[in-house]
Design an enzyme around this catalytic site. Sequence first.
Site, PDB file in Angstrom:
ATOM      1  N   TYR A  58      24.138  38.881  38.477  1.00 48.46           N
ATOM      2  CA  TYR A  58      24.847  40.119  38.766  1.00 48.46           C
ATOM      3  C   TYR A  58      26.238  40.068  38.126  1.00 48.46           C
ATOM      4  CZ  TYR A  58      21.313  40.626  42.487  1.00 48.46           C
ATOM      5  OH  TYR A  58      20.143  40.710  43.202  1.00 48.46           O
ATOM      6  N   LEU A 211      17.238  51.470  50.793  1.00 47.53           N
ATOM      7  CA  LEU A 211      17.519  52.906  50.705  1.00 47.53           C
ATOM      8  C   LEU A 211      17.072  53.467  49.362  1.00 47.53           C
ATOM      9  CD1 LEU A 211      21.039  52.963  52.381  1.00 47.53           C
ATOM     10  CD2 LEU A 211      18.805  53.444  53.411  1.00 47.53           C
TER      11      LEU A 211
END
Length: 335
Positions: A58, A211
Amino acid sequence: MTISPRALGTSLPAVFPIGLGCMGMSEFYGPSDDAESLATLARALELGVMLYDTADTYGLGANEALLGRFIAEGGAGRRARMVVATKFGIVREAGKYERRIDNSPTYIRAACEASLQRLGVEQIDLYYCHRRDPAVPIEDVVGAMAGLVQAGKVRAIGLSEVGADTLRRAHAVHPIAALQSEYSLWTREPEAELLPLCAELGTAFVAYSPLGRAFLTGKLDTNNLGTQDFRVHNPRFQGDAAAANAQLVERLGALARGWGLTNAQLALAWLLAKQPHVVPIPGTRRRSRLEENLGAAEVTLDAAQLEQIEAVFAPGAAQGARYPQAGWVGMEASR
Protein backbone atom coordinates in the site's frame (compact mmCIF):
# COMPACT_ATOMS: atom_id res chain seq x y z
CA MET A 1 -25.08 -1.31 25.29
CA THR A 2 -22.13 -3.62 25.87
CA ILE A 3 -20.16 -4.37 22.70
CA SER A 4 -18.60 -7.81 22.84
CA PRO A 5 -15.06 -8.17 21.45
CA ARG A 6 -14.26 -10.73 18.77
CA ALA A 7 -11.46 -13.29 18.76
CA LEU A 8 -8.47 -13.25 16.39
CA GLY A 9 -7.29 -16.80 16.83
CA THR A 10 -5.88 -17.80 20.21
CA SER A 11 -2.61 -15.86 20.52
CA LEU A 12 -3.96 -12.33 20.02
CA PRO A 13 -6.29 -10.32 22.25
CA ALA A 14 -9.96 -10.15 21.33
CA VAL A 15 -10.70 -6.94 19.45
CA PHE A 16 -13.45 -4.39 18.98
CA PRO A 17 -15.77 -5.97 16.37
CA ILE A 18 -14.92 -3.40 13.67
CA GLY A 19 -11.33 -2.68 12.64
CA LEU A 20 -9.85 -0.01 10.40
CA GLY A 21 -8.50 -0.58 6.91
CA CYS A 22 -5.70 1.92 6.30
CA MET A 23 -4.96 1.33 2.59
CA GLY A 24 -6.87 4.33 1.24
CA MET A 25 -4.83 6.68 3.40
CA SER A 26 -1.90 6.19 1.02
CA GLU A 27 -3.07 4.92 -2.37
CA PHE A 28 -5.74 3.68 -4.78
CA TYR A 29 -8.55 6.14 -3.96
CA GLY A 30 -7.05 9.41 -5.12
CA PRO A 31 -5.27 12.15 -3.15
CA SER A 32 -5.15 11.84 0.63
CA ASP A 33 -4.27 14.08 3.55
CA ASP A 34 -1.80 12.66 6.07
CA ALA A 35 -2.93 15.07 8.78
CA GLU A 36 -6.56 13.96 8.48
CA SER A 37 -5.48 10.32 8.24
CA LEU A 38 -3.50 10.64 11.48
CA ALA A 39 -6.46 12.35 13.12
CA THR A 40 -8.69 9.51 11.94
CA LEU A 41 -6.32 6.94 13.43
CA ALA A 42 -6.32 8.84 16.72
CA ARG A 43 -10.11 9.02 16.77
CA ALA A 44 -10.36 5.30 16.01
CA LEU A 45 -8.16 4.48 18.98
CA GLU A 46 -10.17 6.85 21.19
CA LEU A 47 -13.39 5.05 20.21
CA GLY A 48 -11.95 1.62 21.01
CA VAL A 49 -10.83 0.31 17.63
CA MET A 50 -7.98 -2.17 18.11
CA LEU A 51 -7.29 -3.80 14.73
CA TYR A 52 -5.39 -1.66 12.19
CA ASP A 53 -4.79 -3.19 8.78
CA THR A 54 -2.04 -2.25 6.32
CA ALA A 55 0.33 -3.97 3.85
CA ASP A 56 3.79 -3.40 2.46
CA THR A 57 2.36 -2.83 -1.01
CA TYR A 58 0.00 0.00 0.00
CA GLY A 59 1.72 3.12 -1.23
CA LEU A 60 4.83 0.98 -1.73
CA GLY A 61 5.60 1.13 1.97
CA ALA A 62 4.15 4.59 2.62
CA ASN A 63 1.08 3.24 4.40
CA GLU A 64 3.14 1.20 6.85
CA ALA A 65 5.33 4.26 7.42
CA LEU A 66 2.25 6.41 8.14
CA LEU A 67 0.96 3.88 10.65
CA GLY A 68 4.46 3.70 12.13
CA ARG A 69 4.48 7.47 12.56
CA PHE A 70 1.16 7.27 14.39
CA ILE A 71 2.47 4.55 16.69
CA ALA A 72 5.69 6.46 17.40
CA GLU A 73 3.85 9.67 18.24
CA GLY A 74 1.81 7.86 20.89
CA GLY A 75 4.61 5.83 22.42
CA ALA A 76 4.39 2.50 24.22
CA GLY A 77 0.97 3.21 25.68
CA ARG A 78 -0.54 3.67 22.23
CA ARG A 79 1.21 0.61 20.82
CA ALA A 80 -0.15 -1.55 23.63
CA ARG A 81 -3.73 -0.70 22.64
CA MET A 82 -3.30 -1.68 18.99
CA VAL A 83 -3.32 -4.94 17.04
CA VAL A 84 -1.21 -4.15 13.99
CA ALA A 85 -1.74 -6.31 10.90
CA THR A 86 0.32 -6.14 7.74
CA LYS A 87 0.98 -8.34 4.73
CA PHE A 88 3.61 -9.53 2.27
CA GLY A 89 3.57 -11.12 -1.16
CA ILE A 90 2.57 -8.46 -3.71
CA VAL A 91 5.48 -6.88 -5.55
CA ARG A 92 4.70 -3.79 -7.64
CA GLU A 93 6.47 -0.93 -9.36
CA ALA A 94 5.74 2.70 -8.57
CA GLY A 95 2.80 4.04 -10.56
CA LYS A 96 1.63 0.60 -11.71
CA TYR A 97 -1.27 -1.56 -10.55
CA GLU A 98 0.12 -4.73 -12.17
CA ARG A 99 1.92 -7.03 -9.78
CA ARG A 100 3.88 -10.20 -9.34
CA ILE A 101 3.66 -12.52 -6.36
CA ASP A 102 6.60 -13.65 -4.23
CA ASN A 103 6.04 -16.31 -1.56
CA SER A 104 9.62 -17.58 -1.30
CA PRO A 105 10.84 -18.09 2.29
CA THR A 106 13.79 -15.76 1.65
CA TYR A 107 11.46 -13.00 0.48
CA ILE A 108 9.08 -13.54 3.40
CA ARG A 109 11.87 -13.02 5.93
CA ALA A 110 13.18 -9.94 4.12
CA ALA A 111 9.68 -8.46 3.74
CA CYS A 112 9.02 -8.95 7.44
CA GLU A 113 12.21 -7.10 8.39
CA ALA A 114 11.31 -4.22 6.07
CA SER A 115 7.80 -3.98 7.52
CA LEU A 116 9.13 -3.99 11.07
CA GLN A 117 11.40 -1.08 10.18
CA ARG A 118 8.67 0.99 8.50
CA LEU A 119 6.20 0.33 11.30
CA GLY A 120 8.83 1.03 13.94
CA VAL A 121 7.75 -1.95 16.04
CA GLU A 122 9.58 -4.94 17.46
CA GLN A 123 6.82 -7.38 16.60
CA ILE A 124 3.99 -7.55 14.05
CA ASP A 125 0.80 -8.73 15.71
CA LEU A 126 -0.79 -10.35 12.65
CA TYR A 127 1.22 -11.10 9.51
CA TYR A 128 -0.64 -12.18 6.39
CA CYS A 129 0.39 -13.81 3.15
CA HIS A 130 -1.35 -11.24 0.95
CA ARG A 131 -1.53 -13.31 -2.23
CA ARG A 132 -0.53 -16.85 -3.14
CA ASP A 133 2.07 -18.09 -5.57
CA PRO A 134 0.82 -21.57 -6.47
CA ALA A 135 4.37 -22.61 -7.38
CA VAL A 136 5.36 -22.44 -3.70
CA PRO A 137 3.67 -25.11 -1.52
CA ILE A 138 1.54 -23.51 1.17
CA GLU A 139 3.34 -25.72 3.68
CA ASP A 140 6.61 -23.94 2.82
CA VAL A 141 4.98 -20.51 3.04
CA VAL A 142 3.45 -21.20 6.44
CA GLY A 143 6.63 -22.86 7.61
CA ALA A 144 8.57 -19.67 6.92
CA MET A 145 5.87 -17.59 8.63
CA ALA A 146 5.93 -19.92 11.64
CA GLY A 147 9.67 -19.33 11.81
CA LEU A 148 8.97 -15.63 12.24
CA VAL A 149 6.65 -16.45 15.13
CA GLN A 150 9.32 -18.60 16.75
CA ALA A 151 11.84 -15.77 16.31
CA GLY A 152 9.49 -13.34 18.09
CA LYS A 153 9.07 -11.08 15.06
CA VAL A 154 5.39 -12.01 14.55
CA ARG A 155 2.69 -12.94 17.07
CA ALA A 156 0.17 -14.64 14.78
CA ILE A 157 -0.18 -15.43 11.08
CA GLY A 158 -2.95 -15.14 8.52
CA LEU A 159 -3.78 -15.72 4.88
CA SER A 160 -5.67 -13.61 2.34
CA GLU A 161 -7.89 -14.61 -0.58
CA VAL A 162 -7.16 -18.34 -0.45
CA GLY A 163 -9.49 -21.26 -0.95
CA ALA A 164 -10.73 -23.73 1.64
CA ASP A 165 -8.21 -26.46 0.76
CA THR A 166 -5.28 -24.07 1.14
CA LEU A 167 -6.58 -22.83 4.48
CA ARG A 168 -6.98 -26.36 5.83
CA ARG A 169 -3.48 -27.39 4.68
CA ALA A 170 -1.97 -24.23 6.12
CA HIS A 171 -3.68 -24.66 9.47
CA ALA A 172 -2.24 -28.16 9.73
CA VAL A 173 1.26 -26.63 9.72
CA HIS A 174 0.60 -23.71 12.10
CA PRO A 175 -2.59 -22.15 13.52
CA ILE A 176 -4.02 -19.56 11.15
CA ALA A 177 -5.39 -16.76 13.32
CA ALA A 178 -7.25 -14.95 10.54
CA LEU A 179 -8.33 -15.35 6.95
CA GLN A 180 -8.80 -12.02 5.18
CA SER A 181 -10.97 -11.93 2.08
CA GLU A 182 -13.48 -9.62 0.50
CA TYR A 183 -16.92 -10.10 2.02
CA SER A 184 -19.91 -7.81 1.87
CA LEU A 185 -23.50 -7.68 0.72
CA TRP A 186 -22.32 -7.68 -2.89
CA THR A 187 -19.59 -10.32 -2.38
CA ARG A 188 -21.25 -13.32 -0.75
CA GLU A 189 -19.00 -16.13 -2.03
CA PRO A 190 -17.19 -16.77 1.31
CA GLU A 191 -20.44 -18.05 2.81
CA ALA A 192 -20.28 -21.29 0.84
CA GLU A 193 -17.07 -22.81 2.26
CA LEU A 194 -14.74 -20.31 3.91
CA LEU A 195 -16.97 -18.99 6.70
CA PRO A 196 -17.93 -22.48 7.94
CA LEU A 197 -14.33 -23.67 7.73
CA CYS A 198 -13.06 -20.66 9.67
CA ALA A 199 -15.63 -21.39 12.39
CA GLU A 200 -14.47 -25.01 12.49
CA LEU A 201 -10.78 -24.10 12.77
CA GLY A 202 -11.16 -21.19 15.20
CA THR A 203 -9.91 -18.78 12.54
CA ALA A 204 -11.29 -15.24 12.45
CA PHE A 205 -12.70 -14.08 9.12
CA VAL A 206 -11.51 -10.52 8.49
CA ALA A 207 -13.77 -8.95 5.87
CA TYR A 208 -12.12 -6.30 3.72
CA SER A 209 -14.08 -3.91 1.49
CA PRO A 210 -17.20 -4.57 3.59
CA LEU A 211 -18.80 -1.46 2.07
CA GLY A 212 -18.02 -2.46 -1.51
CA ARG A 213 -15.30 0.19 -1.82
CA ALA A 214 -17.91 2.79 -0.82
CA PHE A 215 -20.44 1.73 -3.48
CA LEU A 216 -22.79 0.27 -0.87
CA THR A 217 -22.91 3.59 1.01
CA GLY A 218 -25.01 5.11 -1.76
CA LYS A 219 -22.81 8.22 -1.63
CA LEU A 220 -20.35 7.39 -4.40
CA ASP A 221 -20.61 9.08 -7.80
CA THR A 222 -19.03 6.60 -10.21
CA ASN A 223 -19.03 9.25 -12.95
CA ASN A 224 -16.69 11.43 -10.91
CA LEU A 225 -13.84 9.06 -10.07
CA GLY A 226 -10.39 10.53 -10.56
CA THR A 227 -7.69 9.01 -12.74
CA GLN A 228 -5.77 7.89 -9.63
CA ASP A 229 -8.79 6.01 -8.31
CA PHE A 230 -8.48 2.32 -9.15
CA ARG A 231 -12.27 1.90 -9.07
CA VAL A 232 -12.46 3.58 -12.47
CA HIS A 233 -11.04 0.32 -13.88
CA ASN A 234 -13.18 -1.98 -11.73
CA PRO A 235 -15.95 -3.79 -13.70
CA ARG A 236 -18.51 -3.35 -10.91
CA PHE A 237 -18.19 0.41 -11.21
CA GLN A 238 -18.61 0.58 -14.98
CA GLY A 239 -21.50 0.89 -17.44
CA ASP A 240 -24.49 -1.41 -17.17
CA ALA A 241 -23.03 -3.23 -14.15
CA ALA A 242 -22.75 0.02 -12.19
CA ALA A 243 -26.31 0.99 -13.13
CA ALA A 244 -27.70 -2.38 -12.04
CA ASN A 245 -25.75 -2.31 -8.79
CA ALA A 246 -26.94 1.23 -8.07
CA GLN A 247 -30.53 0.01 -8.19
CA LEU A 248 -29.71 -2.57 -5.50
CA VAL A 249 -28.10 0.12 -3.37
CA GLU A 250 -31.20 2.31 -3.69
CA ARG A 251 -33.31 -0.53 -2.33
CA LEU A 252 -30.83 -1.05 0.50
CA GLY A 253 -31.02 2.66 1.27
CA ALA A 254 -34.79 2.52 1.59
CA LEU A 255 -34.43 -0.18 4.24
CA ALA A 256 -31.72 1.74 6.06
CA ARG A 257 -33.73 4.95 6.19
CA GLY A 258 -36.75 3.08 7.47
CA TRP A 259 -34.71 1.73 10.36
CA GLY A 260 -32.95 5.01 11.16
CA LEU A 261 -29.56 3.91 9.83
CA THR A 262 -27.20 4.87 7.06
CA ASN A 263 -26.40 2.45 4.26
CA ALA A 264 -22.93 1.93 5.72
CA GLN A 265 -24.24 1.13 9.17
CA LEU A 266 -26.75 -1.34 7.79
CA ALA A 267 -24.20 -3.11 5.59
CA LEU A 268 -21.74 -3.44 8.49
CA ALA A 269 -24.41 -4.48 10.99
CA TRP A 270 -25.47 -7.20 8.56
CA LEU A 271 -21.91 -8.53 8.44
CA LEU A 272 -21.60 -8.53 12.21
CA ALA A 273 -24.89 -10.41 12.51
CA LYS A 274 -23.87 -13.14 10.06
CA GLN A 275 -21.23 -14.86 12.20
CA PRO A 276 -19.54 -14.13 15.54
CA HIS A 277 -16.10 -14.70 13.99
CA VAL A 278 -16.42 -12.03 11.26
CA VAL A 279 -14.44 -8.81 11.83
CA PRO A 280 -15.03 -6.20 9.09
CA ILE A 281 -12.31 -3.63 8.43
CA PRO A 282 -13.94 -0.76 6.52
CA GLY A 283 -11.38 1.69 5.23
CA THR A 284 -11.71 5.42 5.62
CA ARG A 285 -9.53 8.52 5.67
CA ARG A 286 -12.02 10.75 7.48
CA ARG A 287 -13.15 10.96 11.09
CA SER A 288 -16.77 11.57 10.14
CA ARG A 289 -16.98 8.35 8.12
CA LEU A 290 -15.16 6.44 10.86
CA GLU A 291 -17.68 7.51 13.48
CA GLU A 292 -20.57 6.61 11.19
CA ASN A 293 -19.12 3.16 10.51
CA LEU A 294 -18.46 2.36 14.16
CA GLY A 295 -22.08 3.09 14.96
CA ALA A 296 -22.87 -0.26 13.33
CA ALA A 297 -21.40 -2.07 16.35
CA GLU A 298 -24.38 -0.87 18.40
CA VAL A 299 -27.00 -2.08 15.91
CA THR A 300 -28.87 -5.34 16.45
CA LEU A 301 -30.76 -6.77 13.48
CA ASP A 302 -33.51 -9.33 13.93
CA ALA A 303 -34.21 -12.28 11.66
CA ALA A 304 -36.92 -10.45 9.73
CA GLN A 305 -34.59 -7.55 8.99
CA LEU A 306 -31.82 -9.87 7.85
CA GLU A 307 -34.29 -11.57 5.52
CA GLN A 308 -35.29 -8.25 3.99
CA ILE A 309 -31.68 -7.23 3.46
CA GLU A 310 -30.78 -10.52 1.82
CA ALA A 311 -33.82 -10.31 -0.43
CA VAL A 312 -32.13 -7.27 -1.96
CA PHE A 313 -28.56 -8.55 -2.08
CA ALA A 314 -28.94 -12.26 -2.67
CA PRO A 315 -25.75 -14.19 -3.52
CA GLY A 316 -24.80 -13.36 -7.10
CA ALA A 317 -27.03 -10.28 -7.30
CA ALA A 318 -24.17 -7.86 -7.87
CA GLN A 319 -23.11 -7.37 -11.47
CA GLY A 320 -19.52 -7.30 -12.74
CA ALA A 321 -16.26 -8.86 -11.54
CA ARG A 322 -14.86 -7.46 -8.30
CA TYR A 323 -11.39 -6.78 -9.75
CA PRO A 324 -9.93 -5.79 -13.12
CA GLN A 325 -7.88 -8.53 -14.77
CA ALA A 326 -4.56 -7.49 -13.21
CA GLY A 327 -6.06 -7.77 -9.74
CA TRP A 328 -6.64 -11.51 -9.99
CA VAL A 329 -2.96 -12.43 -9.82
CA GLY A 330 -2.42 -14.60 -6.75
CA MET A 331 -6.11 -15.00 -5.97
CA GLU A 332 -7.69 -18.37 -5.23
CA ALA A 333 -11.13 -17.05 -4.33
CA SER A 334 -14.10 -16.58 -6.64
CA ARG A 335 -14.62 -13.68 -9.03
